[in-house]
Write a protein that holds these residues in place. Sequence first.
Motif: not given
Length: 392
Positions: A308, A310-311, A355-360, A362-364
């Motif tokens: 992935t 994402n972070r 997962e943490i979206d690098l742009v927004t 957002e964590q999901q």
Amino acid sequence: MPDARDTTEVDRGDGRRAPGRRVPGWAWWGGGAVLALVAGGIAIGAANAAVYSPEAQVQDYLDALSAGNGGTAMALASGTHGTGDTDSAGDADPAPNVDLPSGTASSLLQGEPLQAGMAALGELTVTRGADAPDGRSTEVSVGYTVEGEERSTVFTVERAGRDWLFFDRWRMAAVPVRTVEVIPANLPPEAASTPLTAAVNGVQAPLVTTSGEAPGQAFAVLPPMVVDAGVESTFLQAEPSRLVVDTAVPAPTTEDTGQSPEPLALDLALQYTDAVAGEANRQLDAYLAGCTEQKVLQPAGCPMGYDTVNRIPPESISWTVAGDPAATVVPLPAEGGDPTVMAPLEAEAVLTLQEIDLVTGEQQPVEHRDPFTLEADLAVTAESVRLTPRVP
């Protein structure tokens, strides 16, 4: 005047007695001598038939084998001892003194292993066969039944002179010591230099060498003999296998060259015990547990992984393996092939993480299912199993 010692009175039938002739004393002695000669001839014939007979020599040999008296049996089988030359030594019977090839075990020539090999022959019958044309030797056949099959061993017994002018002396022609090689036919390569023990006629014997020689053990055997062998260790076993040693006389080609008879092979077909699968599964569970304990996306040395951009917070990573996958051990082949493998294992890894979206930002939560195929090698010896997964 007649000698009074030569007359006697005879009843004439009217109550009066008349003088008669007495039987001379020398006649009584002569008749007794004739009877003694007849009785002596019968006794000599009976002794020659029972004690001083070729069958008696072979019977003495068989009795020594059955009693586990290898020293006495070897003396009789040497071809140098005749009737009356080998008195039973009883409990003091010496161990066989025989020059064996290097590495050949003598454990089947004495004691309980020897008795066990004879007992397996069942009831023995000894029968005299044909005499040689020159009358100097005769054949004696020993019959027995093994597992319902009638078998026999033929010995040659030679005349060795006479004792006291009347009694025949016999001796057995030399009986060659046979060699039986007990061989684990499909020993796993990794077990070739580790101890493997077989039970041979009840005695424990190592079958593996570490000197580069072929695995196995050679045993010296006197015919007739049954050799039973099997293996029972923690992870390797072989069902009992049997060889009947019948032949007492080498083949003509062997006699011509002066060499010993060719060894007889008793192959043991090795198999894994049930404990191999149990130990392989224990190690498989430990291996997979080591994979699922890693808080990373690509567990080291493992068949699963996740990519992935994402972070991912490391503390959110959790690996599991669906179901309860079990190892299936491929049986040892009779010959050829790779004898030490596990059948390919089909399983599925399950990953949960955040997962943490690098742009927004957002964590999901994410659940990722990763099917995988795991192959592994097995290294099996008599007392150890090592599972080695094949991973990139």
